[in-house]
Design a protein around this motif. Structure first.
Motif, PDB file in Angstrom:
ATOM      1  N   ILE A   1      -6.743  14.573   0.696  1.00 17.49           N
ATOM      2  CA  ILE A   1      -6.718  13.150   0.319  1.00 17.49           C
ATOM      3  C   ILE A   1      -5.689  12.873  -0.776  1.00 17.49           C
ATOM      4  O   ILE A   1      -5.343  13.755  -1.569  1.00 17.49           O
ATOM      5  CB  ILE A   1      -8.095  12.659  -0.205  1.00 17.49           C
ATOM      6  N   ILE A   2      -5.194  11.655  -0.795  1.00 13.81           N
ATOM      7  CA  ILE A   2      -4.463  11.146  -1.960  1.00 13.81           C
ATOM      8  C   ILE A   2      -4.925   9.714  -2.213  1.00 13.81           C
ATOM      9  O   ILE A   2      -5.344   9.006  -1.295  1.00 13.81           O
ATOM     10  CB  ILE A   2      -2.926  11.132  -1.803  1.00 13.81           C
ATOM     11  N   VAL A   3      -4.853   9.298  -3.491  1.00 12.76           N
ATOM     12  CA  VAL A   3      -5.122   7.899  -3.835  1.00 12.76           C
ATOM     13  C   VAL A   3      -4.029   7.422  -4.787  1.00 12.76           C
ATOM     14  O   VAL A   3      -3.386   8.231  -5.455  1.00 12.76           O
ATOM     15  CB  VAL A   3      -6.507   7.704  -4.514  1.00 12.76           C
ATOM     16  N   GLY A   4      -3.797   6.125  -4.803  1.00  9.57           N
ATOM     17  CA  GLY A   4      -2.771   5.575  -5.685  1.00  9.57           C
ATOM     18  C   GLY A   4      -2.899   4.069  -5.787  1.00  9.57           C
ATOM     19  O   GLY A   4      -3.818   3.483  -5.211  1.00  9.57           O
ATOM     20  N   LYS A   5      -1.958   3.461  -6.528  1.00  7.56           N
ATOM     21  CA  LYS A   5      -1.995   2.014  -6.740  1.00  7.56           C
ATOM     22  C   LYS A   5      -0.626   1.402  -6.537  1.00  7.56           C
ATOM     23  O   LYS A   5       0.395   2.053  -6.793  1.00  7.56           O
ATOM     24  CB  LYS A   5      -2.456   1.713  -8.165  1.00  7.56           C
ATOM     25  N   ILE A   6      -0.617   0.132  -6.118  1.00 12.73           N
ATOM     26  CA  ILE A   6       0.642  -0.580  -5.953  1.00 12.73           C
ATOM     27  C   ILE A   6       0.419  -2.085  -6.121  1.00 12.73           C
ATOM     28  O   ILE A   6      -0.541  -2.637  -5.589  1.00 12.73           O
ATOM     29  CB  ILE A   6       1.275  -0.250  -4.571  1.00 12.73           C
ATOM     30  N   GLY A   7       1.296  -2.726  -6.871  1.00 16.61           N
ATOM     31  CA  GLY A   7       1.289  -4.183  -6.987  1.00 16.61           C
ATOM     32  C   GLY A   7       2.656  -4.693  -6.599  1.00 16.61           C
ATOM     33  O   GLY A   7       3.665  -4.215  -7.109  1.00 16.61           O
TER      34      GLY A   7
ATOM     35  N   ASN B   1       7.700  -3.758   2.109  1.00 18.25           N
ATOM     36  CA  ASN B   1       8.345  -2.441   2.124  1.00 18.25           C
ATOM     37  C   ASN B   1       7.991  -1.603   0.892  1.00 18.25           C
ATOM     38  O   ASN B   1       8.031  -0.382   0.965  1.00 18.25           O
ATOM     39  CB  ASN B   1       9.861  -2.532   2.371  1.00 18.25           C
ATOM     40  N   LYS B   2       7.585  -2.251  -0.203  1.00 17.36           N
ATOM     41  CA  LYS B   2       7.136  -1.474  -1.373  1.00 17.36           C
ATOM     42  C   LYS B   2       5.779  -0.817  -1.086  1.00 17.36           C
ATOM     43  O   LYS B   2       5.513   0.285  -1.562  1.00 17.36           O
ATOM     44  CB  LYS B   2       7.009  -2.379  -2.611  1.00 17.36           C
ATOM     45  N   ILE B   3       4.912  -1.496  -0.368  1.00 13.85           N
ATOM     46  CA  ILE B   3       3.630  -0.885   0.010  1.00 13.85           C
ATOM     47  C   ILE B   3       3.900   0.355   0.855  1.00 13.85           C
ATOM     48  O   ILE B   3       3.383   1.447   0.593  1.00 13.85           O
ATOM     49  CB  ILE B   3       2.746  -1.863   0.826  1.00 13.85           C
ATOM     50  N   ILE B   4       4.745   0.160   1.879  1.00 11.14           N
ATOM     51  CA  ILE B   4       5.041   1.265   2.802  1.00 11.14           C
ATOM     52  C   ILE B   4       5.676   2.440   2.072  1.00 11.14           C
ATOM     53  O   ILE B   4       5.243   3.585   2.209  1.00 11.14           O
ATOM     54  CB  ILE B   4       5.945   0.763   3.955  1.00 11.14           C
TER      55      ILE B   4
ATOM     56  N   ILE C   1       5.741 -15.660   2.192  1.00 11.36           N
ATOM     57  CA  ILE C   1       4.807 -16.782   2.252  1.00 11.36           C
ATOM     58  C   ILE C   1       4.008 -16.904   0.942  1.00 11.36           C
ATOM     59  O   ILE C   1       2.857 -17.315   0.948  1.00 11.36           O
ATOM     60  CB  ILE C   1       3.910 -16.748   3.511  1.00 11.36           C
ATOM     61  N   MET C   2       4.681 -16.545  -0.161  1.00 13.91           N
ATOM     62  CA  MET C   2       4.169 -16.821  -1.512  1.00 13.91           C
ATOM     63  C   MET C   2       2.850 -16.121  -1.828  1.00 13.91           C
ATOM     64  O   MET C   2       1.968 -16.706  -2.456  1.00 13.91           O
ATOM     65  CB  MET C   2       3.943 -18.332  -1.698  1.00 13.91           C
ATOM     66  N   ARG C   3       2.698 -14.899  -1.376  1.00 10.66           N
ATOM     67  CA  ARG C   3       1.506 -14.135  -1.707  1.00 10.66           C
ATOM     68  C   ARG C   3       1.911 -12.875  -2.472  1.00 10.66           C
ATOM     69  O   ARG C   3       2.964 -12.292  -2.211  1.00 10.66           O
ATOM     70  CB  ARG C   3       0.747 -13.717  -0.434  1.00 10.66           C
ATOM     71  N   THR C   4       1.068 -12.446  -3.374  1.00 16.70           N
ATOM     72  CA  THR C   4       1.284 -11.181  -4.062  1.00 16.70           C
ATOM     73  C   THR C   4       0.032 -10.336  -3.884  1.00 16.70           C
ATOM     74  O   THR C   4      -1.061 -10.875  -3.717  1.00 16.70           O
ATOM     75  CB  THR C   4       1.615 -11.412  -5.552  1.00 16.70           C
ATOM     76  N   VAL C   5       0.203  -9.008  -3.866  1.00 19.69           N
ATOM     77  CA  VAL C   5      -0.958  -8.138  -3.701  1.00 19.69           C
ATOM     78  C   VAL C   5      -1.053  -7.117  -4.825  1.00 19.69           C
ATOM     79  O   VAL C   5      -0.050  -6.684  -5.387  1.00 19.69           O
ATOM     80  CB  VAL C   5      -0.936  -7.359  -2.350  1.00 19.69           C
ATOM     81  N   GLY C   6      -2.280  -6.741  -5.170  1.00 18.39           N
ATOM     82  CA  GLY C   6      -2.558  -5.637  -6.092  1.00 18.39           C
ATOM     83  C   GLY C   6      -3.521  -4.717  -5.360  1.00 18.39           C
ATOM     84  O   GLY C   6      -4.662  -5.105  -5.114  1.00 18.39           O
ATOM     85  N   LEU C   7      -3.056  -3.530  -4.974  1.00 17.11           N
ATOM     86  CA  LEU C   7      -3.817  -2.694  -4.042  1.00 17.11           C
ATOM     87  C   LEU C   7      -4.063  -1.290  -4.566  1.00 17.11           C
ATOM     88  O   LEU C   7      -3.226  -0.707  -5.256  1.00 17.11           O
ATOM     89  CB  LEU C   7      -3.051  -2.553  -2.712  1.00 17.11           C
ATOM     90  N   LYS C   8      -5.198  -0.730  -4.189  1.00 15.81           N
ATOM     91  CA  LYS C   8      -5.454   0.691  -4.302  1.00 15.81           C
ATOM     92  C   LYS C   8      -5.274   1.259  -2.895  1.00 15.81           C
ATOM     93  O   LYS C   8      -5.678   0.616  -1.919  1.00 15.81           O
ATOM     94  CB  LYS C   8      -6.888   0.912  -4.789  1.00 15.81           C
TER      95      LYS C   8
END
Lengths: 145, 145, 145, 145, 145, 145
Positions: E34-40, E45-48, E93-100
């Motif tokens: 497993i791996i875990v991480g964070k991205i905002g 393409n930054k998520i990928i 489309i003017m959305r931002t995400v903060g994801l684990k």
């Protein structure tokens, strides 16, 4: 039974014609809050931010509540889907738009417990980024608020 | 420079209001061929076949040429994308529609070599298959013919 | 560096031309496993099941392993997206297809550790359900297996 | 009855093989106007503008008429949908493409009143922006002009 | 019959809770990598690239084989489709995400010939680019590797 | 500043685990209204109607107000988009699903004027209509109500 005032038709008449004609054709909508504006762009986010900013500045939605931003956002997105007809993209696929927009807020249903709803209309042209190489396009989004 | 008669606006006014109002608001469109009709369904193919059948029967497109069927088909599909706003599906996702449709055919550009174009407008309601649990929806498709 | 044998080109030549021509144009593919077949339908699931059934019956994928079914399924779906060009739908939007299909399985990369891949080609016509009112369409899907 | 010359097959053979092979396999297409070219990019609008610019410069479509630009644009977009298989996006989802393109213009139907049609073929590779981490992809769009 | 260890559930618990809770709830997954991480971000393409880079650096996929990159890429894309729910777009489309994010690799099927599979979970918030104007979102992608 | 209770996480834990575990992991959600249920189908409209019917019968939404049906409908549709990952279709593309669903209704934001919101979680398997040839899938939709 719930009876309906056509806020979508009203919003669309506001972008197709003008305030006077729209109000004359739909006198039952005189209680509704409305804004109209214009936007020319190759970026979807400019359409969204232009409508949102106008709606907040003119008090059609509350600046502080996410709930109202969320309702308006999805109504705009639905209208943009009508404009782009299948692909949620403009500049990335070499299209530019010149649009008039209208937002209408009010109670369309006879049953007052249905509360307020919001309608977003977009009407204008879409086409190649060359004057004249374009045709008309329209979109309408409706949401509870 | 090419100047444009707004056949999309004309088609939309035909579904939002009626022939008299639409013609009065847009006298420059009196040369255009038009049809209007109604359809209520949970199947996209019924929308498509209703508009196509009406257009062929009333002579707005040629029955024998695929070219004209192809142009109309894609204009209808674009209008349907506006109606469904992002998902090309109605009954499969538990939605039913009650729509008025209009088709306009004519020469919208000043330069006559741009030839004929076709506009398809759909306007009505979309919602749960229960009377009253629905809101308005609109779509417009435009193509060269 | 990885070098590539064009299994997608080979699959496409099998549907556009015939086995003899395809093999003559691409002698480097003679080791590849292939199947070809035909399908005419208004339902996407008939395209999928026809290709899957042929692939299992002729041993191009294992009947018992989900892994191989999963790989083939996604390759077919990608090819179908090429056929339908934007809307994953045929009969529901009044279109019918007449298609030739080909599946190619083999090792396209020089580095043998890249293992086996699968290519699915679909080629034929799409159009109104009336003979002659149709034009060509093509799709290609590729996946690791 | 309308009989068809396969301009889509011809366009695809032009991108899969070369002019000589394509002409030899389809001698019935020798009257067709054709162009071929190449493009490598992470932006969909570069694919569109490359094909449009080549088509205008080599006279396959008229520079001055929107009608022809509109027909070509939608044919390109359909071909791009085949390339991207479901998501009309490349760079935004970390994909890069290296493509050969071909445009064919001519009369594919026996009935001359069906007039001219246009076919756009795209063939090449799609994948991560690292040499070798890619596989083939294909797309075809067809429109009346 | 194939029996299944729920690697998708495990990946989702890793993003919803934490490693300790996830392992306690699913002791059968202790063999899984497993791996875990964070991205905002506002760019898909930054998520990928964040997930791919973490997966390569921590050895969950091989750096040198396209096969493994291809499997992970499509699993990420499927998870992103869950996050964006219908439109593969965020900033445009003017959305931002903060994801684990979490990636799990292992053998979920009892039949060892089904081999290794990969699960990608994304969980966090999506909304307007203003703190608090956002709600939760989740996505899961699964592929054979 | 608005602080948030994660109703989406709670809904997802309800489908991934069970009521006891979910409540233990998120004691702050004990005021929320919840329902859970199961559905196995090849039709999207069965997923939608199963969740809607359960929500009405157990009083999580009002039977008489369209406003609440509209809010729930769009939340379900967003969750279904996560399940189908890019193509809003199951049976038509030969997929079957076995899902657990949960609906959570409550006030997630500290600021009480943000009012009530609804979260819909779907979790289960998707795959070929053959036992074992399937993998996990998840979806989450959130809306103001």
């Amino acid at each position: 039974m719930t009876e309906q005032i056509s806020i979508g038709k009203y919003a669309t008449l506001l972008t197709l014609t003008n305030k006077e004609t729209a109000k004359q054709l739909m006198p039952q909508c005189e209680q509704m809050q409305i804004i109209v504006g214009k936007i020319g762009t190759m970026s979807l986010n400019k359409i969204i931010s232009s409508v949102e900013t106008a709606a907040r500045r003119e008090g059609i939605i509350s600046e502080s509540h996410y709930r109202e931003t969320h309702a308006l956002y999805h109504a705009i997105l639905e209208a943009v889907n009508g404009i782009t007809r299948g692909e949620l993209s403009i500049g990335e696929i070499m299209r530019t738009v010149g649009l008039k927009f209208a937002v209408v807020r009010g109670c369309p249903y006879e049953d007052q417990e249905e509360g307020e709803w919001i309608a977003v209309s977009l009407y204008g042209t879409i086409g190649a980024p060359i004057k004249g190489k374009e045709h008309e396009t329209i979109g309408l989004g409706i949401n509870h608020i």
